[in-house]
Design an enzyme around this catalytic site. Structure first.
Site, PDB file in Angstrom:
ATOM      1  N   THR A 102       0.877  -1.063  -0.014  1.00 47.53           N
ATOM      2  CA  THR A 102       0.246  -0.051  -0.059  1.00 47.53           C
ATOM      3  C   THR A 102       1.032   1.369  -0.036  1.00 47.53           C
ATOM      4  O   THR A 102       1.941   1.214   0.207  1.00 47.53           O
ATOM      5  CB  THR A 102      -0.881   0.093   1.241  1.00 47.53           C
ATOM      6  OG1 THR A 102      -0.136  -0.069   2.452  1.00 47.53           O
ATOM      7  CG2 THR A 102      -1.709  -1.204   1.237  1.00 47.53           C
ATOM      8  N   ASP A 103       0.376   2.534  -0.433  1.00 55.00           N
ATOM      9  CA  ASP A 103       0.951   3.671  -0.315  1.00 55.00           C
ATOM     10  C   ASP A 103       0.491   4.443   0.920  1.00 55.00           C
ATOM     11  O   ASP A 103      -0.122   3.839   1.941  1.00 55.00           O
ATOM     12  CB  ASP A 103       0.503   4.678  -1.690  1.00 55.00           C
ATOM     13  CG  ASP A 103      -1.169   4.757  -1.787  1.00 55.00           C
ATOM     14  OD1 ASP A 103      -1.980   4.674  -0.564  1.00 55.00           O
ATOM     15  OD2 ASP A 103      -1.514   4.991  -2.613  1.00 55.00           O
ATOM     16  N   MET A 104       0.799   5.694   1.092  1.00 59.18           N
ATOM     17  CA  MET A 104       0.622   6.425   2.334  1.00 59.18           C
ATOM     18  C   MET A 104      -0.780   6.628   2.510  1.00 59.18           C
ATOM     19  O   MET A 104      -1.224   6.695   3.730  1.00 59.18           O
ATOM     20  CB  MET A 104       1.442   7.726   2.088  1.00 59.18           C
ATOM     21  CG  MET A 104       2.695   7.700   2.100  1.00 59.18           C
ATOM     22  SD  MET A 104       3.579   9.229   2.056  1.00 59.18           S
ATOM     23  CE  MET A 104       2.953  10.158   3.567  1.00 59.18           C
ATOM     24  N   ILE A 121      -3.660   2.538   0.288  1.00 58.42           N
ATOM     25  CA  ILE A 121      -4.345   1.855  -0.970  1.00 58.42           C
ATOM     26  C   ILE A 121      -3.354   1.103  -1.683  1.00 58.42           C
ATOM     27  O   ILE A 121      -2.170   1.622  -1.725  1.00 58.42           O
ATOM     28  CB  ILE A 121      -4.971   3.163  -1.690  1.00 58.42           C
ATOM     29  CG1 ILE A 121      -6.442   3.671  -0.935  1.00 58.42           C
ATOM     30  CG2 ILE A 121      -5.639   2.461  -3.074  1.00 58.42           C
ATOM     31  CD1 ILE A 121      -6.671   4.875  -1.517  1.00 58.42           C
TER      32      ILE A 121
END
Length: 132
Positions: A14-16, A19
């Site tokens: 996931t990203d920050m 997601i």
């Protein structure tokens, strides 16, 4: 031919925002294609030793939804040979009935020097061209 491959989303995917990072979908569909090759009994290391490799020449992708940490997804793939050299894949990543990513991928069989070559006979015999 069709194939299903499970994917579990880990924190590292996931990203920050929590997601799944967009490029990871390409990894998921690659893993599914690698599983297909293995299940068809094709040894890519032996192919490379014979100077033959698969090269992805085209990817058309649509991002349709979001996946998050903890999700369990499925990569669904249909595939077929197209002529003597190309292997075509229609792939989608789904969470249940919801499709969140879709891609069309073209793989070409090549020599390690970059010259197109025929798909191995063992593989060609298992793949069927769809009707024109």
């Amino acid at each position: 031919m069709s194939h299903t491959f499970p994917v579990r989303i880990f924190y590292e995917d996931t990203d920050m925002a929590g997601i799944v990072y967009y490029a990871n979908y390409l990894k998921y569909i690659e893993r599914a294609r690698s599983d297909i090759v293995e299940r068809l009994g094709v040894d890519q290391r032996a192919m490379r030793d014979e100077d033959i490799v698969f090269v992805i020449t085209r990817v058309e992708a649509d991002y349709l939804g979001k996946a998050r940490f903890g999700d369990r997804l499925e990569v669904r793939t249909t595939h077929h040979a197209k002529g003597a050299v190309r292997w075509m894949f229609d792939q989608e990543v789904a969470r249940g009935d919801e499709i969140i990513f879709r891609a069309k991928v073209t793989a070409v069989c090549m020599t390690t020097a970059g010259k197109p070559t025929r798909l191995p006979a063992k593989l060609r015999s298992q793949l069927v061209d769809p009707p024109a």
